[in-house]
Design a protein around this motif. Structure first.
Motif, short mmCIF file in Angstrom:
data_model
loop_
_atom_site.label_atom_id
_atom_site.label_comp_id
_atom_site.label_asym_id
_atom_site.label_seq_id
_atom_site.Cartn_x
_atom_site.Cartn_y
_atom_site.Cartn_z
N TRP D 2 27.11 -120.30 47.52
CA TRP D 2 26.19 -119.49 48.31
C TRP D 2 26.98 -118.74 49.37
CZ3 TRP D 2 20.98 -118.62 47.81
CH2 TRP D 2 20.33 -119.39 46.83
N ARG D 26 20.79 -106.44 44.61
CA ARG D 26 19.64 -106.81 43.78
C ARG D 26 19.96 -108.06 43.00
NH1 ARG D 26 16.74 -102.58 39.98
NH2 ARG D 26 15.96 -104.56 39.21
N SER D 27 18.96 -108.88 42.84
CA SER D 27 19.12 -110.03 41.97
C SER D 27 19.29 -109.52 40.55
CB SER D 27 17.91 -110.94 42.05
OG SER D 27 17.86 -111.53 43.34
N GLY D 28 20.13 -110.18 39.79
CA GLY D 28 20.35 -109.74 38.42
C GLY D 28 20.96 -110.86 37.63
N VAL D 29 21.61 -110.52 36.55
CA VAL D 29 22.17 -111.53 35.66
C VAL D 29 23.16 -112.41 36.40
CG1 VAL D 29 23.60 -111.86 33.61
CG2 VAL D 29 21.80 -110.11 33.62
N TRP D 32 21.79 -114.13 42.59
CA TRP D 32 20.41 -114.31 43.02
C TRP D 32 20.36 -114.14 44.54
CZ3 TRP D 32 15.60 -113.98 42.03
CH2 TRP D 32 14.64 -114.62 42.83
N VAL D 33 19.52 -113.22 44.98
CA VAL D 33 19.39 -112.93 46.40
C VAL D 33 18.22 -113.75 46.95
CG1 VAL D 33 18.99 -111.16 48.15
CG2 VAL D 33 20.26 -110.60 46.05
N ALA D 34 18.55 -114.77 47.75
CA ALA D 34 17.51 -115.67 48.24
C ALA D 34 16.95 -115.21 49.59
CB ALA D 34 18.07 -117.08 48.39
N ARG D 35 17.73 -114.45 50.34
CA ARG D 35 17.28 -113.96 51.63
C ARG D 35 17.96 -112.64 51.88
NH1 ARG D 35 18.40 -113.71 57.04
NH2 ARG D 35 20.55 -114.20 56.52
N GLU D 36 17.26 -111.76 52.53
CA GLU D 36 17.81 -110.43 52.71
C GLU D 36 17.23 -109.80 53.95
OE1 GLU D 36 16.44 -107.26 50.49
OE2 GLU D 36 18.09 -106.23 51.45
N ASP D 74 21.67 -113.63 51.81
CA ASP D 74 22.16 -114.92 51.29
C ASP D 74 22.09 -114.83 49.78
OD1 ASP D 74 22.27 -115.67 53.91
OD2 ASP D 74 20.71 -117.21 53.76
#
Lengths: 265, 265, 265, 265
Positions: D2, D26-29, D32-36, D74
């Protein structure tokens, strides 16, 4: 095989009437359009766009009076439709993003109401192609196919209540049953060589083993000679013509499909 | 006016060669395709897709031996190209999202290197259409137009150094100059009725006052008779054919554009 | 105003279950997302994609056991919703291509069955915004709004028969009535500040005078404080979560919306 | 692992200045964007859209005076970058349609000029991953990496002439070499944990064996900790900010990447 398709439509228009048409077959994975015609009488301005499903659509305003569309195409299409008994179900997590919307219920395919029935029809089948094939067989044996066209489209729930329908209706019920089992399914509108009586046709495709397969409960058995014009979730998405304002009816409609030699002039 | 266009290409292929072709004009805001042909000799499997710019592209593998493409179309296009002296510049914040990418530098249009020159060429002009028209006039008067085709595409910087070029080169320089002034500009490849000598052609469009306008520094003055095949940021995006593997050259190329009566067979 | 929204969902999962979620508000014309959180407990692999309507969707497989989602966002949204009495109807031929699909009937909005009723409800209104406002008023006065959620979504025809429904149901009926008058309409799912009792919410938008306007028959009058999560033709397209396989139910769901000062930590 | 990333940018604006920003991972393959967070000081209206490459872009007009952007996220990303020695070249005819544009030359990657050089660098390598790995190694050993940023972006041809460059320059040359061998390649802009000195970073990806693989000639060896913000053909497509009108310079820029425990507040 090479097919020459044509569809001529004539309308009697009273007030300027906006139309959205879907009458131009596109070359794609399963067919090649070598020649194509699209004429309007009288000639009016037309704007073409691609919809969410990749179909080419034409927008125009039909002027008052007689209005006619002449479309024709020479298309290379498969002699035999691919069949794949035993081809496996694709897990939801493995479906391409673009296929996911074909899992959702839609206007004429209330897949959220058919799970129990679909489970019963496909009992004992391997998950995937064989489930769809058993749905197709069930439709063929259960829902009376009435060639011709119905004035008002009805939904899968209504078709199931009536136990009869036109090609579009059988497809809608097939699609709803597939989706209720988490098998993506879509409606195809187009031509079928040798259809009796000749008319525009509708069938359905299901996504198994990583690709779309053709199913058609209106025919005694699957054969080749299909030419697709448009794809969509159901007939709401794939109307050969959508017309706005006061209702307009066709004064003439003639559909032809003949087998040609490649390159015939 | 109604135009009948055709483009015949012949290749001598030594090893199986992947091609991406862009030879199918699309109906759109400015033209209507009433008839179209696209034949391959020998016939091979073709897959068609739509690229990021909305162009229809065809993928195929050309087999060893003689390979030929025959394309033709009957297209209704404007008798006169729209011109709009005084039409205003569109503020960046008012441009549609889809137009923004036409502001960026691209392979053959190094717009990041032309701001000073563009400012000088357009000095005293109203912002918008008149700036582009003065760029077009400057190209016409300054860069020697050499009909025919160059083997290796060159970029706007190189064209400006040489002070001469083919239609594509003049367009690239015009596009780079427009973009350096924050005017979106794109390359168009297609046909022009009456082009001397006849060949495939390239021109450019600039976005002012909320729409795309046509510019062409190779002609003494703007007239009608354009048929677009493809749009893109520059020639890298709009190749009539892209070929992969060992280089393949055309053994024959014939382009024709004639004026027809609507509905001629 | 600045709003802090959150939605916590908890599930009890028995077998690995594929989910498609739509819980990430996107910045757009009408709202700005300044801070956002999206946490899964336990943490699993998630793949995000954009659907046909521009919504950000998340795919994952929930593992057996307790599974929870925590989402939160700080969003700037309008204090007052725009209203435009008298704003005109957009002729079909002037609608952007991308808006056309919002004219079609969809799963829960059988707009093909409501033309007569819509004509009657909107009798005497100017075409456009005022028609939609009269539909909204009619819904508010006629269909009993029952806060909370229904287990099984029902369609506009069913809502009209019951004369009552949840927020989603009133919106579906409003959408069906608009589309039957050739006014594009779409469902929005999201948050509303001050909603009583607090929950996820649904409302609808209609396209008149060249843009989308907000309507909500569940509230006594239109006010601000809306935060959109997703847009679509109806609830089939805009599910906060779609789950596949054996049915899974939420063991807990908590939605909060509070007003904050910009930049609060 | 993380990671908590942040990028703060400050500008001194003299006239209202349109910006297009690309600062929202951006979240993608692969992540993973948990906080922004995304804050502007002062707060101005922002419109977000998705470009042709799937990047989220923000449009705004910066007002005169001090103007600052604070973004943070994050993100869960891989501990180790996938490597696949021996992974095979994908034949052109087997590439997905969406990947084809990454074969074309672009503004800063003149792949049409590098075939001979690429063939020489990769001599003796198996087609596919090993070719790209040998290009990466060649860059690492040949082109001097100069951390920091250059004022004016230069192209692969220019980088090759200088034999030195910033991270973006090495990537551009790597991309041009890959594409000249018909291997799709693209630029990625984002963060790298442990980068010395810390700054925004750029690397490249090549498409072999059916997926994108990460390459980075600026690092002694491939490791994990990458967070992507944007993808594109080259730096012309993936600018962290594009600014229009009189040039504006950053008065401050601070980039941070730290390792956190999941769920840290």
């Amino acid at each position: 095989m090479w097919l020459r398709t044509s569809c001529d439509l004539a309308f009697d228009i009273t007030v300027p009437t906006p139309f959205i048409l879907m009458l131009r077959p596109r070359s794609g994975v399963q067919q090649w359009v070598a020649r194509e015609e699209y004429r309007l009488v009288p000639s009016v301005a037309v704007f073409e766009f691609t919809d969410n499903y990749g179909n080419l659509c034409q927008r125009l305003i039909a002027p008052p009076g007689a209005f006619a569309l002449h479309t024709a195409a020479d298309v290379m299409t498969a002699d035999y439709v691919d069949q794949a008994p035993g081809a496996p179900f694709v897990q939801i997590q493995d479906l391409p993003d673009a296929v996911l919307s074909y899992l959702l219920p839609s206007r004429y395919c209330e897949s959220d109401r058919f799970n129990q029935m679909a489970t019963s029809i496909t009992a004992g089948q391997r998950l995937g192609y064989d489930q769809v094939a058993s749905i197709e067989a069930w439709l063929r044996n259960t829902i009376r196919y009435e060639p011709g066209s119905s004035d008002i489209p009805v939904s899968a729930v209504e078709v199931n209540a009536r136990q009869s329908g036109v090609c579009r209706d059988l497809s809608h019920l097939g699609i709803a049953l597939c989706r209720s089992l988490s098998i993506p399914a879509r409606l195809v509108v187009g031509y079928l060589y040798g259809l009796e009586p000749m008319d525009l046709h509708a069938w359905f495709e299901a996504y198994v083993a990583g690709r779309w397969y053709t199913f058609d409960a209106t025919q005694a058995e699957l054969r080749g000679g299909y030419v697709a014009i448009g794809y969509g979730r159901d007939a709401a998405d794939v109307a050969v013509y959508n017309q706005f304002g006061p209702a307009v009816y066709t004064t003439a409609q003639e559909v032809r499909v003949q087998c040609i030699e490649e390159g015939a002039a």
